[in-house]
Design an enzyme around this catalytic site. Structure first.
Site, short mmCIF file in Angstrom:
data_model
loop_
_atom_site.label_atom_id
_atom_site.label_comp_id
_atom_site.label_asym_id
_atom_site.label_seq_id
_atom_site.Cartn_x
_atom_site.Cartn_y
_atom_site.Cartn_z
CD GLU A 221 -1.57 2.39 1.86
OE1 GLU A 221 -2.33 3.36 1.80
OE2 GLU A 221 -0.47 2.43 2.44
CG ASP A 244 -4.13 3.13 6.10
OD1 ASP A 244 -3.31 3.23 7.03
OD2 ASP A 244 -3.80 3.05 4.90
#
Length: 375
Positions: A221, A244
């Site tokens: 990511e 996140d």
């Protein structure tokens, strides 16, 4: 599956365990295997793909119900060696956007590409304060000025340690409790979300959801935001929730640029974007996002609304995958000092985030079916 019902996961312990494992983007093998071992305690339906993405599915045999995918990335920011000088210093390139402003004088670990060699400790060099010019004190160094000192005196000595161009560099593990409710550590972005999902896995192993729920621990990511795409292509979920860090703006320097603070609960994203042109971002599916907010209100879960530029996540591209796209949302935990060698999060926010995801996973399947029907 071998789940001991007498044991319960502990967020703080999981955070210390997970942040102690280094996993630069593209090198998530160790953290993927550690997480996979934990997930096997809770379900027999686990999988790790060629890239290192790890998934666990609950209520896997019911293919006729809506499928919810909740994911958190496992990789961390750091550096990669681009040059070894004749006098034994390492020059580096950024990987995933670590903070240049705070990198100097930080303790790091350098990982030989050949696993037969042990990890090497080092420090990011900095000019002695005594010799700083007035301009030096006001200027952030260019990334190519950064170098690492590992105590070597020559290039040959560096190479003898297994360190060479391409060796990866991560900040040294430094987990500590901070005050009564907070923790400080490297790579809380995004190991805190991984800890949240492990706690969710424990709950789902004891409480069968009415829908199919998959948890994913994804790769790369921080590098390209696309490491999760093989997971989506294999599982073909109806709904995706990425989990996140949300940048907290409750410190004097940010002065509430955005209304995200530690200790006030998880953040529910309305909008995030790269902020420098149409490179990426996500506008959360409004009906799905409203369900998440409703569940927060109905269950006494404090939450914050997030609109932010300069922050992206796995969800940035996942919403556009599939013949009909994918119904996508994003929730986060407030985090101070993101992408620095030490970040700060609040255990109360993480606990509430666990409860939010438990509540969402436990929602009646009719709510999800109605979303799919456009109701």
């Amino acid at each position: 599956m071998n789940c001991d019902p007498s044991k319960r996961r502990n967020l703080e312990n999981d955070l210390e365990m997970l942040t102690g494992v280094s996993a630069l983007s593209g090198y998530e093998e160790f953290i993927s295997k550690r997480i996979l071992d934990v997930l096997k305690l809770y379900t027999d339906d686990t999988h790790m793909d060629y890239s290192g993405n790890v998934t666990a599915t609950f209520n896997a045999n019911d293919a006729d119900v809506p499928h919810l995918l909740i994911l958190a990335h496992t990789d961390e920011v750091g550096f990669i060696v681009r040059k070894v000088s004749d006098d034994g210093f390492l020059f580096i390139e950024r990987s995933g956007g670590p903070s240049i402003e705070t990198a100097r004088a930080q303790a790091v670990e350098i990982w030989p590409d050949d696993g037969r060699y042990p990890v090497v400790s080092g420090i990011v060099g900095t000019k002695a304060h005594h010799f700083l010019s007035d301009q030096d004190k006001r200027v952030v160094p260019d990334k190519h000025e950064l170098y690492i000192d590992i105590g070597a005196e020559s290039r040959d000595e560096v190479l003898s340690l297994g360190i060479d161009i391409g060796s990866r560099v991560t900040f040294k593990p430094n987990f500590q409790k901070l005050g009564k409710y907070r923790v400080m550590s490297k790579t809380l972005d995004n190991r805190a979300a991984c800890a949240v999902l492990l706690n969710l896995a424990e709950y789902l192993s004891r409480n069968k959801p009415s829908i199919r729920v998959s948890l994913a621990f994804t790769v790369q990511e921080e590098f390209n935001l696309r490491g999760s795409l093989p997971v989506q292509q294999r599982l073909v979920p109806d709904f995706v929730v990425s989990v996140d860090a949300s940048v907290a703006c409750d410190t004097p320097d940010l002065n509430q640029l955005y209304e995200i603070s530690l200790g006030k609960g998880p953040a529910v994203s309305y909008y995030n974007t790269y902020g420098k042109g149409p490179a990426g971002g996500m506008i959360a599916n409004p009906p799905f996002r409203r369900i998440i907010e409703r569940l927060c209100r109905e269950n006494g879960i404090s939450y914050q609304k997030e609109v932010v530029a300069g922050v992206l996540s796995d969800a940035s591209f996942m919403q556009m995958v599939g013949e009909n796209g994918t119904i996508t949302a994003h929730v986060g935990f407030p985090l101070r000092y993101a992408h620095a060698a030490t970040e700060v999060a609040d255990l109360r926010d993480l606990s509430q985030l666990v409860q939010l995801l438990i509540t969402l996973s436990s929602e009646d399947k009719e709510s999800f079916e109605n979303l799919l029907k456009g109701k």
